[in-house]
Motif scaffolding. Structure first.
Motif, PDB file in Angstrom:
ATOM      1  N   GLU A 111      11.796   5.103  -1.797  1.00  0.00           N
ATOM      2  CA  GLU A 111      11.312   4.207  -0.751  1.00  0.00           C
ATOM      3  C   GLU A 111      10.432   4.933   0.262  1.00  0.00           C
ATOM      4  OE1 GLU A 111      14.209   0.878   0.436  1.00  0.00           O
ATOM      5  OE2 GLU A 111      15.445   2.661   0.146  1.00  0.00           O
ATOM      6  N   CYS A 112       9.327   4.294   0.574  1.00  0.00           N
ATOM      7  CA  CYS A 112       8.454   4.773   1.655  1.00  0.00           C
ATOM      8  C   CYS A 112       9.292   4.927   2.924  1.00  0.00           C
ATOM      9  CB  CYS A 112       7.361   3.732   1.861  1.00  0.00           C
ATOM     10  SG  CYS A 112       6.434   3.930   3.381  1.00  0.00           S
ATOM     11  N   ILE A 113       9.060   6.009   3.660  1.00  0.00           N
ATOM     12  CA  ILE A 113       9.817   6.197   4.901  1.00  0.00           C
ATOM     13  C   ILE A 113       9.027   5.730   6.132  1.00  0.00           C
ATOM     14  CG2 ILE A 113      11.077   8.144   3.887  1.00  0.00           C
ATOM     15  CD1 ILE A 113       9.520   9.966   5.904  1.00  0.00           C
ATOM     16  N   GLY A 114       7.804   5.252   5.903  1.00  0.00           N
ATOM     17  CA  GLY A 114       7.021   4.736   7.036  1.00  0.00           C
ATOM     18  C   GLY A 114       6.626   5.812   8.031  1.00  0.00           C
ATOM     19  N   CYS A 115       6.148   6.967   7.509  1.00  0.00           N
ATOM     20  CA  CYS A 115       5.805   8.075   8.413  1.00  0.00           C
ATOM     21  C   CYS A 115       4.293   8.219   8.625  1.00  0.00           C
ATOM     22  CB  CYS A 115       6.351   9.382   7.855  1.00  0.00           C
ATOM     23  SG  CYS A 115       5.650   9.820   6.243  1.00  0.00           S
ATOM     24  N   ASN A 116       3.500   7.601   7.746  1.00  0.00           N
ATOM     25  CA  ASN A 116       2.031   7.619   7.829  1.00  0.00           C
ATOM     26  C   ASN A 116       1.378   8.982   7.642  1.00  0.00           C
ATOM     27  OD1 ASN A 116       1.893   4.900   7.985  1.00  0.00           O
ATOM     28  ND2 ASN A 116       0.962   4.774  10.011  1.00  0.00           N
ATOM     29  N   ILE A 117       2.035   9.873   6.931  1.00  0.00           N
ATOM     30  CA  ILE A 117       1.335  11.102   6.547  1.00  0.00           C
ATOM     31  C   ILE A 117       0.199  10.761   5.581  1.00  0.00           C
ATOM     32  CG2 ILE A 117       1.597  13.264   5.223  1.00  0.00           C
ATOM     33  CD1 ILE A 117       2.606  13.333   8.163  1.00  0.00           C
ATOM     34  N   CYS A 118       0.391   9.707   4.808  1.00  0.00           N
ATOM     35  CA  CYS A 118      -0.678   9.245   3.907  1.00  0.00           C
ATOM     36  C   CYS A 118      -1.919   8.878   4.717  1.00  0.00           C
ATOM     37  CB  CYS A 118      -0.191   8.063   3.076  1.00  0.00           C
ATOM     38  SG  CYS A 118       0.631   6.774   4.040  1.00  0.00           S
ATOM     39  N   VAL A 119      -1.712   8.144   5.796  1.00  0.00           N
ATOM     40  CA  VAL A 119      -2.819   7.721   6.653  1.00  0.00           C
ATOM     41  C   VAL A 119      -3.480   8.953   7.280  1.00  0.00           C
ATOM     42  CG1 VAL A 119      -3.384   6.458   8.759  1.00  0.00           C
ATOM     43  CG2 VAL A 119      -1.722   5.501   7.145  1.00  0.00           C
ATOM     44  N   ALA A 135       0.886  -1.164   0.000  1.00  0.00           N
ATOM     45  CA  ALA A 135       0.000   0.000   0.000  1.00  0.00           C
ATOM     46  C   ALA A 135       0.922   1.211   0.000  1.00  0.00           C
ATOM     47  CB  ALA A 135      -0.915  -0.012   1.209  1.00  0.00           C
ATOM     48  N   ARG A 136       1.596   1.449   1.137  1.00  0.00           N
ATOM     49  CA  ARG A 136       2.460   2.625   1.214  1.00  0.00           C
ATOM     50  C   ARG A 136       3.611   2.593   0.206  1.00  0.00           C
ATOM     51  NH1 ARG A 136       3.130   2.474   7.561  1.00  0.00           N
ATOM     52  NH2 ARG A 136       3.031   0.248   7.043  1.00  0.00           N
ATOM     53  N   PRO A 137       4.258   1.448  -0.008  1.00  0.00           N
ATOM     54  CA  PRO A 137       5.308   1.448  -1.043  1.00  0.00           C
ATOM     55  C   PRO A 137       4.781   1.832  -2.434  1.00  0.00           C
ATOM     56  CG  PRO A 137       5.574  -0.438   0.385  1.00  0.00           C
ATOM     57  CD  PRO A 137       4.250   0.185   0.752  1.00  0.00           C
ATOM     58  N   SER A 138       3.481   1.518  -2.691  1.00  0.00           N
ATOM     59  CA  SER A 138       2.930   1.872  -4.006  1.00  0.00           C
ATOM     60  C   SER A 138       2.506   3.333  -4.059  1.00  0.00           C
ATOM     61  CB  SER A 138       1.744   0.962  -4.345  1.00  0.00           C
ATOM     62  OG  SER A 138       0.595   1.312  -3.583  1.00  0.00           O
ATOM     63  N   ILE A 139       2.305   3.938  -2.900  1.00  0.00           N
ATOM     64  CA  ILE A 139       2.002   5.373  -2.839  1.00  0.00           C
ATOM     65  C   ILE A 139       3.306   6.151  -3.019  1.00  0.00           C
ATOM     66  CG2 ILE A 139       1.214   7.248  -1.329  1.00  0.00           C
ATOM     67  CD1 ILE A 139      -0.555   5.099   0.114  1.00  0.00           C
ATOM     68  N   ALA A 140       4.308   5.754  -2.265  1.00  0.00           N
ATOM     69  CA  ALA A 140       5.592   6.470  -2.316  1.00  0.00           C
ATOM     70  C   ALA A 140       6.249   6.322  -3.685  1.00  0.00           C
ATOM     71  CB  ALA A 140       6.523   5.947  -1.226  1.00  0.00           C
ATOM     72  N   ASP A 141       6.079   5.167  -4.304  1.00  0.00           N
ATOM     73  CA  ASP A 141       6.641   4.993  -5.642  1.00  0.00           C
ATOM     74  C   ASP A 141       5.757   4.100  -6.494  1.00  0.00           C
ATOM     75  OD1 ASP A 141       8.041   4.882  -7.930  1.00  0.00           O
ATOM     76  OD2 ASP A 141       9.983   4.555  -6.985  1.00  0.00           O
ATOM     77  N   LEU A 162      -4.873  11.815  -0.626  1.00  0.00           N
ATOM     78  CA  LEU A 162      -3.589  11.423  -0.027  1.00  0.00           C
ATOM     79  C   LEU A 162      -2.474  12.410  -0.258  1.00  0.00           C
ATOM     80  CD1 LEU A 162      -2.844   7.679  -0.788  1.00  0.00           C
ATOM     81  CD2 LEU A 162      -3.814   8.717   1.254  1.00  0.00           C
ATOM     82  N   ARG A 163      -1.710  12.638   0.779  1.00  0.00           N
ATOM     83  CA  ARG A 163      -0.433  13.333   0.700  1.00  0.00           C
ATOM     84  C   ARG A 163       0.629  12.300   1.046  1.00  0.00           C
ATOM     85  NH1 ARG A 163      -2.018  17.670  -1.912  1.00  0.00           N
ATOM     86  NH2 ARG A 163      -0.786  16.173  -3.055  1.00  0.00           N
ATOM     87  N   CYS A 164       1.814  12.480   0.534  1.00  0.00           N
ATOM     88  CA  CYS A 164       2.896  11.551   0.849  1.00  0.00           C
ATOM     89  C   CYS A 164       4.192  12.329   0.974  1.00  0.00           C
ATOM     90  CB  CYS A 164       3.009  10.499  -0.251  1.00  0.00           C
ATOM     91  SG  CYS A 164       4.478   9.465  -0.139  1.00  0.00           S
ATOM     92  N   THR A 165       4.965  12.014   1.984  1.00  0.00           N
ATOM     93  CA  THR A 165       6.236  12.706   2.195  1.00  0.00           C
ATOM     94  C   THR A 165       7.188  12.457   1.025  1.00  0.00           C
ATOM     95  OG1 THR A 165       5.950  12.443   4.563  1.00  0.00           O
ATOM     96  CG2 THR A 165       8.171  12.948   3.815  1.00  0.00           C
ATOM     97  N   GLN A 166       7.212  11.233   0.544  1.00  0.00           N
ATOM     98  CA  GLN A 166       8.159  10.899  -0.519  1.00  0.00           C
ATOM     99  C   GLN A 166       7.639  11.225  -1.915  1.00  0.00           C
ATOM    100  OE1 GLN A 166      11.208  10.668  -0.153  1.00  0.00           O
ATOM    101  NE2 GLN A 166      11.907   8.556   0.057  1.00  0.00           N
ATOM    102  N   ASN A 167       6.340  11.126  -2.110  1.00  0.00           N
ATOM    103  CA  ASN A 167       5.795  11.317  -3.462  1.00  0.00           C
ATOM    104  C   ASN A 167       4.849  12.511  -3.512  1.00  0.00           C
ATOM    105  OD1 ASN A 167       4.704  11.208  -5.986  1.00  0.00           O
ATOM    106  ND2 ASN A 167       3.681   9.235  -5.712  1.00  0.00           N
TER     107      ASN A 167
END
Ligand code: ADP
Ligand code: SF4
Length: 683
Positions: free
Chosen positions: A344-352, A321-327, A361-366
């Motif tokens: 790579e997803c940084i596992g911060c849960n800003i998406c959540v 889920a998150r890896p597909s959001i980040a990249d 969705l917002r994402c720190t990496q993407n």
């Protein structure tokens, strides 16, 4: 570039019942912040994942009917025919890229609220709903309710087929499914054939699974999403008890097992608490129990870890889920031998957190997530400029690095200068704090790409003054000088400096820059996100006595949105940190923090410490920008970005850097406007 033979196994086609996934990359259902009123945005996001090589792309949880109304969360719907059209369009766009489209049908049972539909919440037994602060109580389903639910689920399966889905789900996960609630003796107190013994409690899940197989008519594969392990205290649905028994009981009925852990906060564990592959301990038994393919998650971003899951017989398909959001292009990058390019997803849960805020969705990496349709931003493609321009970027934190790497990828000549001895700005410093190492990926990804490009020049230990700007012959100057923590106590509760703070306290910047800290340490956290509690965890691990003082009634309250708040408190408690919620500072003097209870403003005992760390708010580093303006040169060719505009999330700084780069490239507008989903007005 060709696929590294070590990773070839990831690109094997996998048969799932009547359909075949083109590879093992499986973008599992995840909340997207898009309501059904935003179909174009939601379609754009999923189509991008398919373009990026995910062999299966799933729709987020979709309610089967109005009795499952999880009001105020942006959840998908497949209530009736009117919903089919946009689902069909999504399916078509996903299939255009050769991927399979899946839908997670759900009834959210005790998690429903039904504020919007006014229907009674349905549950196996009569309990208040699983949102303790909400004044809603569920009705115990009678036999006719159970029949109606089964009919309704079957009808939703038929609509899924109509929409062209390849895979349809039966959902029993996250402690957020009616079927799960029937399974759990915690919620199921029935005395009929649907309650009591394990066989009785699993009956409805079995029936719905069989109904779904039947209604899929051999045209769609049927997946079950099941949480094999529940972390809730007292639950018997654990991987060594009933979680396992469920898989054993239903092993060969579905075409695919999609397995994870519950609740959502544990399924979406952050990097602070859970390593890549953290679910293996709980899910690895499943493949030994069923012959059907198994998909699972674990924030997988490393192809070696993915291959290992398959070779060791843990999973058949790699869920993300998150890896597909980040990249969204993670699979294609592996396929083309561009492993180093993976964001790579940084596992911060800003998406959540954005889903909890009901925003796309917002994402720190993407920074391009959710912008695929409305801003036409592609995560990997930038219009290559015919007219190459020279850009100077001052400040190599998240904002400067993002801006610089986008401009360089678009072909511009980029000079990036930072006064520090390393790039990364705040993420370089913060990633050295306990639990935040993965955050360094924000820097690593961008810096790596910049270092590969001949049109990017990078300078460290280069403090740039306004007078020196002219020496760079830049046609555009970007100032990304960040922000610094305040030492005066001004924050979200205290709007004026707190007496005794300035000059006598440390800030997070001091600690991160290696300043000596003497215990006992008092941390005044009026920031309510991670910094106060990360410093507490960091300093207690170094052997200090730590007191964490917070004006709000809940420690780290914003971390409820990232699903981390309970684990933060539990870990601080276990480490011996003393916590003082609902406590506002009034002064610091003689080694004492004088405080009042926030709610009633009455003094309570002062908190003693040798060091006070002030974690309240940050102020922008504007000196360079203001000097440039004062000199009157470059004013027309000057942009301020990131934390220097307004201190905020790392995600916001990255987005700001991206946006300013797109603006420069003519791919955004200064007004911040984008396409919006247009409501239809009836006469
Ligand atoms: P953001 O989150 O907006 O990217 P950061 O605080 O992470 O902000 O990064 C800002 C960067 O700017 C830091 O690495 C800092 O060293 C650098 N910086 C600040 N002022 C100057 C300057 N005058 N010249 C060069 N670099 C600077
Ligand atoms: Fe990963 Fe953070 Fe992006 Fe979510 S917001 S996908 S956790 S990097």
């Amino acid at each position: 570039m060709t696929t590294d033979p070590r990773y070839g196994i990831l690109f094997d086609p996998i048969k799932i019942g009547p359909v075949t996934a083109p590879n093992r990359f499986y973008a599992v259902p995840h909340a997207t912040g898009h309501t059904p009123m935003m179909p174009n945005g939601s379609i754009g996001m999923r189509a991008m994942k398919a373009e990026g090589g995910w062999g299966v792309v799933c729709m987020q949880l979709a309610e089967i009917d109005p009795s499952s109304d999880i009001s105020n969360l942006p959840i998908e719907k497949l209530w009736d025919e009117t919903d089919v059209l946009s689902h069909r369009r999504m399916v078509e766009r996903v299939k255009q890229h050769g991927s399979l489209a899946a839908i997670e049908l759900a009834h959210t049972g005790l998690r429903s609220r039904n504020f919007s539909t006014g229907m009674p919440v349905m549950a196996p037994s009569s309990f208040p709903i699983l949102k303790p602060e909400a004044p809603v109580h569920a009705k115990a389903m009678d036999k006719s309710d159970i029949k109606a639910f089964r009919r309704s689920h079957r009808a939703a399966v038929a609509r899924s087929r109509q929409a062209g889905y390849d895979i349809v789900y039966v959902y029993a996960a996250h402690d957020a499914s009616l079927l799960w609630h029937f399974l759990s003796p915690m919620y199921n107190l029935r005395s009929d054939e649907y309650g009591g013994s394990f066989e009785n409690r699993v009956r409805l899940l079995r029936e719905v699974l069989e109904d779904t197989m039947d209604a899929a008519k051999g045209e769609m594969a049927v997946a079950i999403r099941f949480a094999v392990h529940d972390f809730k205290h007292g639950s018997v649905i654990t991987y060594d008890k009933e979680g396992r028994y469920v898989v054993e009981a239903l092993a060969e009925i579905p075409d695919l097992w999609d397995v994870n852990v519950a609740g959502w906060s544990r399924d979406s564990g952050t990097s602070r608490f859970d390593e890549e592959g953290f679910q293996e301990k709980y899910t690895s038994f499943v493949k030994r129990v069923t012959t059907k393919p198994v998909v699972g998650v674990g924030r997988f971003t490393s192809p070696d870890a993915m291959v290992s899951q398959i070779r060791r017989g843990v999973l058949d398909l790699i869920g993300g889920a998150r890896p597909s959001i980040a990249d969204p292009f993670l699979p294609n990058k592996i396929k083309r031998g561009r492993i180093e390019d993976i964001r790579e997803c940084i596992g911060c849960n800003i998406c959540v957190a954005s889903d909890a805020y009901s925003v796309p969705l917002r994402c720190t990496q993407n920074p391009t997530i959710s912008e695929e349709w409305r801003r036409n931003w592609h995560p990997e493609k930038f219009s290559i400029s015919r007219q190459i321009k020279a850009a100077l970027i001052v400040g190599g934190g998240p904002a400067g690095l993002e801006c610089g790497h986008v401009l360089a990828r678009a072909g511009h000549q980029v000079t990036l200068a930072d006064k520090a001895t390393e790039f990364g700005g705040r993420v370089a410093r913060e990633s050295r704090l306990k639990g935040l190492a993965a955050w360094g990926r924000v820097r690593d990804h961008r810096l790596y790409l910049l270092q590969q490009m001949a049109n990017a020049s990078l300078y460290l230990e280069s403090e740039i003054s306004a007078a020196e700007i002219g020496e760079f012959d830049a046609e555009q100057v970007f100032v990304a000088t960040g922000a610094s923590w305040r030492n005066d106590g001004v924050g979200r509760t205290n709007f004026r400096p707190i007496p005794g703070f300035t000059g006598h306290v440390l800030t997070p910047d001091h600690v991160m820059n290696g300043h000596e800290v003497n215990g006992p340490v008092v941390i005044y956290d009026d920031d309510h996100y991670y910094m106060g509690n990360v410093l507490a965890a960091h300093l207690v691990a170094l052997g200090h006595e730590v007191h964490l003082v917070c004006p709000l009634p809940i420690i780290a309250s914003w971390m409820g949105y990232t699903l981390e708040q309970p684990r933060v408190v539990a870990s601080l408690h276990a480490a011996g940190v003393r916590m003082y919620p609902n406590t506002t500072a009034v002064s610091w003097s003689g080694g004492e923090l004088n405080v009042v209870r926030t709610d009633i403003a009455e003094p309570t005992d002062a908190i003693r410490g040798a060091t006070l760390i002030c974690v309240t708010s940050r102020s922008q580093n504007m000196a360079l920008y203001e000097d440039i303006i004062a000199r009157g040169e470059f004013v027309e060719r000057l942009e301020l970005l990131g934390d220097a505009v307004a201190p905020g999330l790392i995600q916001a700084a990255v987005l700001s850097g991206h946006q300013k780069a797109r603006l420069f490239m003519g791919e955004s507008n200064r007004e911040g406007l984008f396409l919006r989903e247009t409501p239809v007005l009836f006469a």
